[in-house]
Design a protein around this motif. Structure first.
Motif, PDB file in Angstrom:
ATOM      1  N   PHE A  40       0.849  -1.201   0.000  1.00  0.00           N
ATOM      2  CA  PHE A  40       0.000   0.000   0.000  1.00  0.00           C
ATOM      3  C   PHE A  40       0.876   1.238   0.000  1.00  0.00           C
ATOM      4  O   PHE A  40       2.063   1.181   0.339  1.00  0.00           O
ATOM      5  CB  PHE A  40      -0.981  -0.010   1.183  1.00  0.00           C
ATOM      6  N   ASP A  41       0.231   2.351  -0.352  1.00  0.00           N
ATOM      7  CA  ASP A  41       0.985   3.551  -0.672  1.00  0.00           C
ATOM      8  C   ASP A  41       0.518   4.737   0.181  1.00  0.00           C
ATOM      9  O   ASP A  41      -0.666   5.072   0.151  1.00  0.00           O
ATOM     10  CB  ASP A  41       0.741   3.840  -2.168  1.00  0.00           C
ATOM     11  N   THR A  42       1.424   5.350   0.913  1.00  0.00           N
ATOM     12  CA  THR A  42       1.042   6.517   1.720  1.00  0.00           C
ATOM     13  C   THR A  42       1.774   7.783   1.267  1.00  0.00           C
ATOM     14  O   THR A  42       1.715   8.799   1.945  1.00  0.00           O
ATOM     15  CB  THR A  42       1.387   6.281   3.215  1.00  0.00           C
ATOM     16  N   TRP A  43       2.478   7.702   0.132  1.00  0.00           N
ATOM     17  CA  TRP A  43       3.311   8.848  -0.281  1.00  0.00           C
ATOM     18  C   TRP A  43       2.438  10.020  -0.719  1.00  0.00           C
ATOM     19  O   TRP A  43       1.485   9.849  -1.455  1.00  0.00           O
ATOM     20  CB  TRP A  43       4.231   8.442  -1.437  1.00  0.00           C
ATOM     21  N   SER A  44       2.781  11.239  -0.258  1.00  0.00           N
ATOM     22  CA  SER A  44       2.001  12.417  -0.655  1.00  0.00           C
ATOM     23  C   SER A  44       2.898  13.644  -0.738  1.00  0.00           C
ATOM     24  O   SER A  44       2.593  14.675  -0.177  1.00  0.00           O
ATOM     25  CB  SER A  44       0.882  12.675   0.354  1.00  0.00           C
ATOM     26  N   GLY A  45       3.998  13.545  -1.396  1.00  0.00           N
ATOM     27  CA  GLY A  45       4.871  14.711  -1.545  1.00  0.00           C
ATOM     28  C   GLY A  45       5.568  15.064  -0.245  1.00  0.00           C
ATOM     29  O   GLY A  45       6.606  14.502   0.076  1.00  0.00           O
ATOM     30  N   ASP A  46       4.956  15.957   0.535  1.00  0.00           N
ATOM     31  CA  ASP A  46       5.605  16.352   1.784  1.00  0.00           C
ATOM     32  C   ASP A  46       5.331  15.357   2.915  1.00  0.00           C
ATOM     33  O   ASP A  46       5.847  15.492   4.010  1.00  0.00           O
ATOM     34  CB  ASP A  46       5.153  17.748   2.206  1.00  0.00           C
ATOM     35  N   MET A  47       4.490  14.385   2.657  1.00  0.00           N
ATOM     36  CA  MET A  47       4.154  13.339   3.623  1.00  0.00           C
ATOM     37  C   MET A  47       3.496  13.875   4.888  1.00  0.00           C
ATOM     38  O   MET A  47       3.511  13.236   5.933  1.00  0.00           O
ATOM     39  CB  MET A  47       5.371  12.509   3.989  1.00  0.00           C
ATOM     40  N   ILE A  66      -3.961   9.928   7.299  1.00  0.00           N
ATOM     41  CA  ILE A  66      -2.700   9.768   8.023  1.00  0.00           C
ATOM     42  C   ILE A  66      -2.031  11.137   8.117  1.00  0.00           C
ATOM     43  O   ILE A  66      -1.832  11.802   7.089  1.00  0.00           O
ATOM     44  CB  ILE A  66      -1.771   8.778   7.288  1.00  0.00           C
ATOM     45  N   HIS A  67      -1.740  11.568   9.322  1.00  0.00           N
ATOM     46  CA  HIS A  67      -1.124  12.876   9.544  1.00  0.00           C
ATOM     47  C   HIS A  67       0.267  12.707  10.140  1.00  0.00           C
ATOM     48  O   HIS A  67       0.456  11.920  11.070  1.00  0.00           O
ATOM     49  CB  HIS A  67      -1.919  13.700  10.570  1.00  0.00           C
ATOM     50  N   LYS A  68       1.168  13.490   9.611  1.00  0.00           N
ATOM     51  CA  LYS A  68       2.471  13.612  10.265  1.00  0.00           C
ATOM     52  C   LYS A  68       2.269  14.297  11.614  1.00  0.00           C
ATOM     53  O   LYS A  68       1.464  15.227  11.737  1.00  0.00           O
ATOM     54  CB  LYS A  68       3.375  14.469   9.379  1.00  0.00           C
ATOM     55  N   VAL A  69       2.998  13.849  12.632  1.00  0.00           N
ATOM     56  CA  VAL A  69       2.898  14.448  13.967  1.00  0.00           C
ATOM     57  C   VAL A  69       4.256  15.050  14.330  1.00  0.00           C
ATOM     58  O   VAL A  69       5.296  14.398  14.129  1.00  0.00           O
ATOM     59  CB  VAL A  69       2.521  13.371  15.016  1.00  0.00           C
ATOM     60  N   ASP A  70       4.228  16.263  14.840  1.00  0.00           N
ATOM     61  CA  ASP A  70       5.472  16.900  15.284  1.00  0.00           C
ATOM     62  C   ASP A  70       5.819  16.366  16.670  1.00  0.00           C
ATOM     63  O   ASP A  70       5.266  16.814  17.672  1.00  0.00           O
ATOM     64  CB  ASP A  70       5.281  18.421  15.322  1.00  0.00           C
ATOM     65  N   ALA A  71       6.714  15.388  16.707  1.00  0.00           N
ATOM     66  CA  ALA A  71       7.053  14.754  17.992  1.00  0.00           C
ATOM     67  C   ALA A  71       8.393  15.238  18.523  1.00  0.00           C
ATOM     68  O   ALA A  71       8.927  14.656  19.465  1.00  0.00           O
ATOM     69  CB  ALA A  71       7.067  13.237  17.823  1.00  0.00           C
ATOM     70  N   GLY A  72       8.940  16.284  17.935  1.00  0.00           N
ATOM     71  CA  GLY A  72      10.183  16.853  18.444  1.00  0.00           C
ATOM     72  C   GLY A  72      11.386  16.455  17.598  1.00  0.00           C
ATOM     73  O   GLY A  72      11.334  15.535  16.783  1.00  0.00           O
ATOM     74  N   PHE A  73      12.481  17.158  17.830  1.00  0.00           N
ATOM     75  CA  PHE A  73      13.689  16.960  17.028  1.00  0.00           C
ATOM     76  C   PHE A  73      14.211  15.514  17.170  1.00  0.00           C
ATOM     77  O   PHE A  73      14.282  14.978  18.271  1.00  0.00           O
ATOM     78  CB  PHE A  73      14.781  17.940  17.480  1.00  0.00           C
ATOM     79  N   GLY A  74      14.560  14.923  16.034  1.00  0.00           N
ATOM     80  CA  GLY A  74      15.143  13.576  16.061  1.00  0.00           C
ATOM     81  C   GLY A  74      14.118  12.460  16.035  1.00  0.00           C
ATOM     82  O   GLY A  74      14.491  11.289  16.098  1.00  0.00           O
ATOM     83  N   PHE A  75      12.836  12.803  15.925  1.00  0.00           N
ATOM     84  CA  PHE A  75      11.789  11.781  15.877  1.00  0.00           C
ATOM     85  C   PHE A  75      10.888  12.006  14.661  1.00  0.00           C
ATOM     86  O   PHE A  75      10.634  13.143  14.272  1.00  0.00           O
ATOM     87  CB  PHE A  75      10.926  11.810  17.144  1.00  0.00           C
ATOM     88  N   ALA A  76      10.404  10.903  14.110  1.00  0.00           N
ATOM     89  CA  ALA A  76       9.353  10.964  13.082  1.00  0.00           C
ATOM     90  C   ALA A  76       8.139  10.286  13.691  1.00  0.00           C
ATOM     91  O   ALA A  76       8.271   9.274  14.395  1.00  0.00           O
ATOM     92  CB  ALA A  76       9.795  10.215  11.831  1.00  0.00           C
TER      93      ALA A  76
END
Ligand SMILES: CC(C)(COP(=O)(O)OP(=O)(O)OC[C@H]1O[C@@H](n2cnc3c(N)ncnc32)[C@H](O)[C@@H]1OP(=O)(O)O)[C@@H](O)C(=O)NCCC(=O)NCCS
Length: 247
Positions: free
Chosen positions: A175-182, A192-202
């Motif tokens: 399956f595919d979750t790619w969306s440019g800036d992700m 699916i949302h990117k979460v800002d979990a702090g520096f050094g984490f995705a």
């Protein structure tokens, strides 16, 4: 102010804790959780497991209005933990010294957090775990951005399969979750949302029926006040709690 039912709330918590706080959290976990903690060889890993389960119990107790040690879990077919006799959905993830949680009364949820680490062979990693479109998206990025993007892509995919409840038993390449800036993608009714979990984490969160595309930073459980007699969680300032995504 006590917790209220936002569509989907995000929470983070530190796992490397002073002994007194770790002891408090350890007191609310179940005998089965204590047994599981004791199976870790390294004290650091054991303490992080205890902290993660303790924070989770506090968080859920605050929403269920019970004591943390009264929260009862059941495991779904794919291994996804759920609550007994409650509509409250949740999911949990941890990496290194940070835990990430999502809760919702209305949508299914999945979360993942990953410490961004070295990958010796990024192309090989992508071939093994990413769809052709994700591999192509990654290859089009400048070399310097590929490592962080690989972890973000992984987090997006794992949040989705944890939302489904299958975990990593399904092929991630399928399956595919790619969306440019992700930052935001949709897949079979899931967002699916990117979460800002702090520096050094995705990190990422996945939910069903979510419209919004604005990523919100998680609320830190470490900055809240907890009442062990009622299970209530409060912020001292009395502001609304929880980074939430609207339905
Ligand atoms: C579940 C899985 C996705 C966890 O990935 P991970 O990156 O190692 O760990 P994370 O920190 O992100 O997530 C762990 C949490 O996910 C949750 N979880 C476990 N299984 C889950 C599933 N099938 N779906 C959603 N969430 C799950 C639990 O809350 C777990 O916390 P715990 O370690 O305190 O029990 C991964 O181990 C997996 O898919 N394994 C294969 C399936 C499996 O072994 N199932 C066993 C039971 S049938």
């Amino acid at each position: 102010m006590t917790l209220s039912g936002a569509a989907l709330s995000l929470w983070s918590a530190p796992l490397d804790l002073p002994t007194s706080l770790l002891g408090e959290l350890g007191e609310c976990i179940s005998p089965e959780e204590t047994e599981r903690a004791e199976q870790y060889r390294q004290p650091l890993d054991r303490d992080r497991f205890v902290a993660a389960r303790g924070w989770l119990r506090r968080l859920l107790a605050g929403q269920l209005r019970c004591r943390p040690d009264e929260v009862r879990f059941v495991t779904g077919d794919g291994g996804k933990p759920m609550l007994v006799d409650s509509d409250l959905r949740f999911n949990a993830s941890r990496s290194a010294g940070v835990a990430l949680y999502a809760t919702s009364w209305t949508t299914n949820v999945g979360v993942d957090i990953e410490q961004v680490r070295e990958i010796a062979d990024i192309e090989g990693f992508a071939e093994r775990f990413f769809s052709p479109a994700e591999q192509a998206g990654l290859a089009a990025l400048p070399q310097a951005d590929r490592r962080a993007a690989s972890f973000q892509c992984w987090a997006n995919k794992e949040a989705y399969v944890k939302g489904l409840g299958t975990g990593l038993t399904v092929s991630l390449r399928a399956f595919d979750t790619w969306s440019g800036d992700m930052a935001h993608s949709t897949l079979d009714g899931w967002t699916i949302h990117k979460v800002d979990a702090g520096f050094g984490f995705a990190a990422a969160v996945a939910g069903t029926g979510l419209q919004g595309s604005v990523p919100v930073p998680p609320e830190s459980l470490g900055s809240l006040k907890f009442d062990p007699t009622t299970g209530t969680i409060e912020r001292l300032s009395g502001e609304a709690l929880g980074g939430s995504l609207e339905e």
